[in-house]
Design an enzyme around this catalytic site. Structure first.
Site, PDB file in Angstrom:
ATOM      1  N   ARG A  74       3.348 -25.233 -21.495  1.00  0.00           N
ATOM      2  CA  ARG A  74       3.408 -26.602 -22.019  1.00  0.00           C
ATOM      3  C   ARG A  74       3.709 -27.636 -20.930  1.00  0.00           C
ATOM      4  O   ARG A  74       3.700 -28.833 -21.193  1.00  0.00           O
ATOM      5  CB  ARG A  74       4.480 -26.693 -23.113  1.00  0.00           C
ATOM      6  CG  ARG A  74       4.136 -25.905 -24.357  1.00  0.00           C
ATOM      7  CD  ARG A  74       5.190 -26.143 -25.419  1.00  0.00           C
ATOM      8  NE  ARG A  74       5.244 -27.538 -25.792  1.00  0.00           N
ATOM      9  CZ  ARG A  74       4.529 -28.099 -26.746  1.00  0.00           C
ATOM     10  NH1 ARG A  74       3.710 -27.365 -27.454  1.00  0.00           N
ATOM     11  NH2 ARG A  74       4.640 -29.373 -27.006  1.00  0.00           N
TER      12      ARG A  74
ATOM     13  N   LYS B 181      -0.699 -27.069 -22.353  1.00  0.00           N
ATOM     14  CA  LYS B 181      -1.400 -26.468 -23.480  1.00  0.00           C
ATOM     15  C   LYS B 181      -1.531 -27.388 -24.681  1.00  0.00           C
ATOM     16  O   LYS B 181      -2.538 -27.398 -25.359  1.00  0.00           O
ATOM     17  CB  LYS B 181      -0.669 -25.174 -23.863  1.00  0.00           C
ATOM     18  CG  LYS B 181      -1.316 -24.390 -24.992  1.00  0.00           C
ATOM     19  CD  LYS B 181      -2.606 -23.755 -24.530  1.00  0.00           C
ATOM     20  CE  LYS B 181      -3.342 -23.034 -25.631  1.00  0.00           C
ATOM     21  NZ  LYS B 181      -4.767 -22.868 -25.284  1.00  0.00           N
TER      22      LYS B 181
ATOM     23  N   HIS C 149     -33.746 -38.714 -16.485  1.00  0.00           N
ATOM     24  CA  HIS C 149     -33.530 -40.155 -16.691  1.00  0.00           C
ATOM     25  C   HIS C 149     -32.432 -40.677 -15.763  1.00  0.00           C
ATOM     26  O   HIS C 149     -31.800 -41.677 -16.057  1.00  0.00           O
ATOM     27  CB  HIS C 149     -33.204 -40.428 -18.159  1.00  0.00           C
ATOM     28  CG  HIS C 149     -34.362 -40.089 -19.051  1.00  0.00           C
ATOM     29  ND1 HIS C 149     -35.459 -40.889 -19.173  1.00  0.00           N
ATOM     30  CD2 HIS C 149     -34.600 -39.003 -19.811  1.00  0.00           C
ATOM     31  CE1 HIS C 149     -36.328 -40.319 -19.996  1.00  0.00           C
ATOM     32  NE2 HIS C 149     -35.835 -39.171 -20.392  1.00  0.00           N
TER      33      HIS C 149
ATOM     34  N   GLU D 151     -11.740 -27.212 -15.610  1.00  0.00           N
ATOM     35  CA  GLU D 151     -10.292 -27.212 -15.802  1.00  0.00           C
ATOM     36  C   GLU D 151      -9.589 -26.079 -15.067  1.00  0.00           C
ATOM     37  O   GLU D 151      -8.450 -26.238 -14.651  1.00  0.00           O
ATOM     38  CB  GLU D 151      -9.898 -27.223 -17.289  1.00  0.00           C
ATOM     39  CG  GLU D 151     -10.174 -25.976 -18.066  1.00  0.00           C
ATOM     40  CD  GLU D 151      -9.781 -26.096 -19.527  1.00  0.00           C
ATOM     41  OE1 GLU D 151      -8.694 -26.610 -19.822  1.00  0.00           O
ATOM     42  OE2 GLU D 151     -10.564 -25.649 -20.383  1.00  0.00           O
TER      43      GLU D 151
ATOM     44  N   GLU E 118     -19.019 -27.137 -23.393  1.00  0.00           N
ATOM     45  CA  GLU E 118     -17.795 -26.338 -23.383  1.00  0.00           C
ATOM     46  C   GLU E 118     -17.700 -25.538 -22.081  1.00  0.00           C
ATOM     47  O   GLU E 118     -16.621 -25.434 -21.485  1.00  0.00           O
ATOM     48  CB  GLU E 118     -17.766 -25.426 -24.626  1.00  0.00           C
ATOM     49  CG  GLU E 118     -16.661 -24.387 -24.672  1.00  0.00           C
ATOM     50  CD  GLU E 118     -15.248 -24.937 -24.533  1.00  0.00           C
ATOM     51  OE1 GLU E 118     -15.041 -26.161 -24.606  1.00  0.00           O
ATOM     52  OE2 GLU E 118     -14.319 -24.124 -24.314  1.00  0.00           O
TER      53      GLU E 118
ATOM     54  N   ASN F  27      10.981 -33.730 -25.948  1.00  0.00           N
ATOM     55  CA  ASN F  27       9.536 -33.658 -25.742  1.00  0.00           C
ATOM     56  C   ASN F  27       8.917 -34.809 -26.527  1.00  0.00           C
ATOM     57  O   ASN F  27       9.228 -34.989 -27.702  1.00  0.00           O
ATOM     58  CB  ASN F  27       9.018 -32.305 -26.265  1.00  0.00           C
ATOM     59  CG  ASN F  27       7.515 -32.263 -26.336  1.00  0.00           C
ATOM     60  OD1 ASN F  27       6.830 -32.873 -25.522  1.00  0.00           O
ATOM     61  ND2 ASN F  27       6.996 -31.554 -27.321  1.00  0.00           N
ATOM     62  N   GLY F  28       8.059 -35.580 -25.861  1.00  0.00           N
ATOM     63  CA  GLY F  28       7.425 -36.714 -26.537  1.00  0.00           C
ATOM     64  C   GLY F  28       7.529 -37.946 -25.663  1.00  0.00           C
ATOM     65  O   GLY F  28       7.782 -37.843 -24.455  1.00  0.00           O
TER      66      GLY F  28
ATOM     67  N   LYS G   6     -14.698 -25.719 -19.296  1.00  0.00           N
ATOM     68  CA  LYS G   6     -13.941 -24.528 -18.897  1.00  0.00           C
ATOM     69  C   LYS G   6     -13.929 -24.399 -17.382  1.00  0.00           C
ATOM     70  O   LYS G   6     -12.909 -24.138 -16.779  1.00  0.00           O
ATOM     71  CB  LYS G   6     -14.620 -23.318 -19.535  1.00  0.00           C
ATOM     72  CG  LYS G   6     -13.772 -22.237 -20.063  1.00  0.00           C
ATOM     73  CD  LYS G   6     -13.019 -22.428 -21.353  1.00  0.00           C
ATOM     74  CE  LYS G   6     -12.354 -23.724 -21.566  1.00  0.00           C
ATOM     75  NZ  LYS G   6     -11.917 -23.993 -22.911  1.00  0.00           N
TER      76      LYS G   6
ATOM     77  N   TRP H 194       6.381 -31.702 -18.218  1.00  0.00           N
ATOM     78  CA  TRP H 194       5.064 -32.223 -17.802  1.00  0.00           C
ATOM     79  C   TRP H 194       5.286 -33.724 -17.689  1.00  0.00           C
ATOM     80  O   TRP H 194       5.415 -34.425 -18.695  1.00  0.00           O
ATOM     81  CB  TRP H 194       4.032 -31.882 -18.878  1.00  0.00           C
ATOM     82  CG  TRP H 194       2.626 -32.215 -18.486  1.00  0.00           C
ATOM     83  CD1 TRP H 194       1.761 -31.412 -17.807  1.00  0.00           C
ATOM     84  CD2 TRP H 194       1.902 -33.419 -18.784  1.00  0.00           C
ATOM     85  NE1 TRP H 194       0.555 -32.049 -17.648  1.00  0.00           N
ATOM     86  CE2 TRP H 194       0.609 -33.280 -18.228  1.00  0.00           C
ATOM     87  CE3 TRP H 194       2.214 -34.611 -19.438  1.00  0.00           C
ATOM     88  CZ2 TRP H 194      -0.366 -34.268 -18.326  1.00  0.00           C
ATOM     89  CZ3 TRP H 194       1.248 -35.601 -19.531  1.00  0.00           C
ATOM     90  CH2 TRP H 194      -0.029 -35.421 -18.986  1.00  0.00           C
TER      91      TRP H 194
ATOM     92  N   CYS I 242       5.493 -30.752 -22.038  1.00  0.00           N
ATOM     93  CA  CYS I 242       6.908 -30.419 -22.069  1.00  0.00           C
ATOM     94  C   CYS I 242       7.184 -29.384 -23.160  1.00  0.00           C
ATOM     95  O   CYS I 242       6.604 -29.433 -24.237  1.00  0.00           O
ATOM     96  CB  CYS I 242       7.814 -31.614 -22.326  1.00  0.00           C
ATOM     97  SG  CYS I 242       7.658 -32.912 -21.128  1.00  0.00           S
TER      98      CYS I 242
HETATM   99  C1  F6R Z   1      -9.520 -26.857 -23.023  1.00  0.00           C
HETATM  100  C2  F6R Z   1      -8.486 -27.064 -24.026  1.00  0.00           C
HETATM  101  C3  F6R Z   1      -8.283 -28.439 -24.545  1.00  0.00           C
HETATM  102  C4  F6R Z   1      -7.892 -28.392 -26.039  1.00  0.00           C
HETATM  103  C5  F6R Z   1      -7.518 -29.799 -26.515  1.00  0.00           C
HETATM  104  C6  F6R Z   1      -7.164 -29.814 -27.982  1.00  0.00           C
HETATM  105  O1  F6R Z   1      -9.631 -25.514 -22.678  1.00  0.00           O
HETATM  106  O2  F6R Z   1      -7.799 -26.164 -24.396  1.00  0.00           O
HETATM  107  O3  F6R Z   1      -9.386 -29.242 -24.339  1.00  0.00           O
HETATM  108  O4  F6R Z   1      -8.956 -27.891 -26.768  1.00  0.00           O
HETATM  109  O5  F6R Z   1      -6.432 -30.261 -25.767  1.00  0.00           O
HETATM  110  O6  F6R Z   1      -6.083 -28.983 -28.251  1.00  0.00           O
HETATM  111  P1  F6R Z   1      -5.768 -28.544 -29.737  1.00  0.00           P
HETATM  112  O7  F6R Z   1      -6.897 -27.674 -30.181  1.00  0.00           O
HETATM  113  O8  F6R Z   1      -4.473 -27.796 -29.655  1.00  0.00           O
HETATM  114  O9  F6R Z   1      -5.684 -29.795 -30.541  1.00  0.00           O
END
Ligand code: F6R
Length: 613
Positions: free
Chosen positions: A27, A608, A511, A495, A488, A100-101, A492, A74, A2
């Site tokens: 967001r 985000k 295994h 997602e 990582e 938001n929250g 990527k 969201w 949000c």
């Molecule tokens: C993946 C991604 C998330 C963030 C995670 C932590 O591409 O962006 O996995 O890394 O949500 O977010 P921050 O770094 O803002 O605490």
């Protein structure tokens, strides 16, 4: 999770709010809404779907008020629907709120309000807030703006959970009240205008001067005035903070997507993060920390705590800190750490990594570590973010605003900063020889140039993406530091492309998981650590024999006939290899997502900044 925005000033609020909202859409993007005040009457317009849908609502052009609040959602409580969209108002339509929250005790508050005659139209936790404000306001014998403030404050004291709230009222059409607790919110200011937002980038084109609120501090905003109060409503002074980010930093600047732009910004992000802290001739300089040998010698364990991609950066940090400083490092996921009763005390140094600085689990984990007596360091990309205000020390990545939901430049900036930190500790503790340190520093300073060179793999990666974009499963392999890169890369891909992917320590595959490998399955292998290369190649042979299609990322000479595709990136030392090896894999995820016609910057179900547990 949000996004909320607000405006109060001489201009019509609606166009400004919609502009702010569209910049904050990363967001959350399942519904959006706006509320303004016209002729002492609150107007609310909202709809499911993206912010752009608001432009098509009947009557949106009639919103001429100069004060307003808006929200992009969201969903947490209640499905995405018009009723559940914010803003929400109380039954008498006197107070309008965006939030938001999460309000954890909303059931109990809703029951109490229902017993007192209030009705609820949505399934959200938020709807209790305007009704609770009304409940408190009607009990007070104070019809002044102070009564409004008092009612909002009394409401907030009843709330359990996290919240950033903006409130407007038809009774006080020239005032807005904002407050936050464990959820982000900034107030931008310039002359006779105030801009409120969950994140700085959404309002950078309007101002670069910001007020930051601490938990349960209240701001009473008028056009030309911002007055701040503590929880007891005693007035407090606040200074503005000037943010260096430019407005164009949060624009696409000709790139098709923010993610692509941010991938290409990595040389600059690394250069800026190194800044003047690393030079060959002098010791690494972290004035913000100012640690002594005496203190560092008492440390018997370092914890690195974060979520998602930031946690993967932490794994790269563990590798370099353990090797250079000989201090054991444990990396943990924040949401696990906080509930596992971790062994933390004054001999533990705890490092928390968060691009946004607002991730709820990371903040909670930090509070826990602090409570246990550990010194805490926050690594964030956002000056003034919650995590930096909680930690004993804060150091910053200087990646500039990261708008795409999938993190790219923040990750590589975090990895370089952790390497710098390892060098800093090691120089103080004298745990590594000078030549090793000098060669690491040289490699760090060469990295931006090497990242530029790495971009030349773009066309080969694009071609490979075309070959595999319809696949259902992709596997990533690596050993040691290469496994952390595989983790990582796998995140990527899943997602933004929605392809199921897993990463494995290469030696672990047989295994059990090798049972999943069959004809045509794609296996991507990272081969950056020369000392482990032969062993990993043997594991790749095992998957090739079972029909796998293979892509290899390496910085060493390799027999190209062995694999379907090899991407060779410039050579670097293994501590820094995550920074170079991830670039082709970020591009792979990007081009697969594009090939599938997906929204790269706003993948489904994600947001985000994860400000709820
Ligand atoms: C993946 C991604 C998330 C963030 C995670 C932590 O591409 O962006 O996995 O890394 O949500 O977010 P921050 O770094 O803002 O605490």
């Amino acid at each position: 999770m949000c996004g909320i925005v607000g405006y109060i000033g001489p201009e019509g609020a609606a166009p400004i709010l919609m502009d702010e909202l569209s910049r904050l859409e990363y967001r959350g993007y399942d519904s959006a809404g706006i509320s303004t005040i016209e002729k002492n009457k609150i107007s609310i317009m909202k709809d499911v779907g993206r912010v752009k849908n608001l432009y098509n609502l009947d009557g949106i052009d009639d919103l001429t008020g100069t004060i307003g609040i808006a929200h992009t959602r969201w969903a947490t409580h209640g499905k995405p629907s018009k009723e559940n969209s914010h803003p929400h108002q109380d039954n008498s339509k006197t107070f309008s709120v965006v939030h938001n929250g999460i309000i954890e005790n909303f059931h109990e508050l809703r029951n109490m309000l229902e017993e007192n005659g209030y009705n609820f139209l949505s399934q959200t936790d938020t709807e209790v807030i305007p009704n609770l404000i009304h409940y408190h306001y009607s009990k007070l014998q104070d019809n002044s703006v102070h009564g409004f403030l008092q009612a909002v404050r009394n409401c907030c004291l009843d709330l359990k959970g996290s919240f950033a709230i903006e409130v407007i009222s038809s009774l006080f059409p020239e005032n807005m009240i904002v407050v936050r607790k464990d959820s982000p919110l900034v107030i931008g200011t310039c002359e006779d205008e105030k801009y409120i937002s969950s994140d700085i980038p959404a309002i950078l084109s309007y101002t670069r001067d910001f007020y930051f609120l601490n938990d349960l501090e209240f701001a009473l905003l008028q056009n030309n005035k911002a007055t701040f109060f503590d929880t007891n409503l005693h007035e407090i002074n606040k200074q503005t903070n000037n943010i260096e980010w430019t407005a164009t930093a949060s624009e696409k600047n000709g790139y098709e997507d923010f993610m692509l732009k941010e991938i290409y910004e990595q040389p600059t992000a690394i250069r800026e993060t190194i800044g003047s802290k690393i030079s060959i001739d002098s010791k690494c300089n972290f004035e913000e920390l100012n640690f002594t040998k005496e203190y560092l010698s008492t440390i018997d364990k370092i914890y690195i705590i974060a979520c998602g991609t930031a946690m993967h950066a932490g794994l790269a940090g563990k590798n370099v800190i353990e090797k250079l400083c000989r201090i054991p490092v444990e990396v943990d996921i924040a949401s696990e750490f906080r509930y596992r009763s971790p062994i933390v005390n004054e001999k533990t140094l705890s490092i928390f990594i968060s691009q946004s600085g607002e991730t709820a689990d990371t903040i909670a984990a930090l509070k826990l570590a602090k409570h246990c007596g550990s010194k805490t360091i926050a690594i964030s990309n956002v000056i003034g973010s919650s995590i930096t205000r909680e930690a004993n020390y804060s150091i910053y990545t200087h990646a500039g605003p990261e708008i795409a939901v999938a993190s790219t430049k923040a990750y590589t900036s975090q990895v370089i900063l952790l390497n710098m930190l390892a060098v800093y500790f090691s120089e103080i503790l004298e745990t590594s020889d000078k030549d090793t340190i000098i060669s690491i520093k040289k490699e760090m300073l060469d990295l931006p140039k090497k990242i530029e060179e790495t971009f030349s793999c773009k066309d080969s990666i694009k071609e490979f993406a075309k070959k595999i974009y319809q696949e259902k499963d992709v596997f990533f392999l690596g050993r040691g530091i290469d496994e952390t890169i595989a983790k990582e890369a796998s995140l990527k891909l899943k997602e933004i492309s929605y392809i199921h992917s897993e990463s494995y320590a290469a030696g672990e595959l047989k295994h059990g998981s090798i049972a999943l490998i069959e004809n045509g399955v794609t296996v991507v292998t990272v081969l950056m650590d020369k000392s482990l290369m032969e062993k990993t190649i043997s594991n790749v042979q095992e998957v090739i024999s079972r029909g796998a299609k293979t892509l290899v990322i390496t910085c060493h000479p390799c027999d190209s006939n062995m694999f379907d595709e090899i991407i060779t990136v410039p050579y670097t030392i293994q501590y820094l290899s995550p920074i170079l090896a991830i670039i082709p894999l970020q591009l792979l995820a990007y081009y697969i997502s594009k090939e599938k016609g997906l929204d790269v910057d706003k993948p489904r179900n994600l947001a985000k900044s994860v400000t709820v547990e």
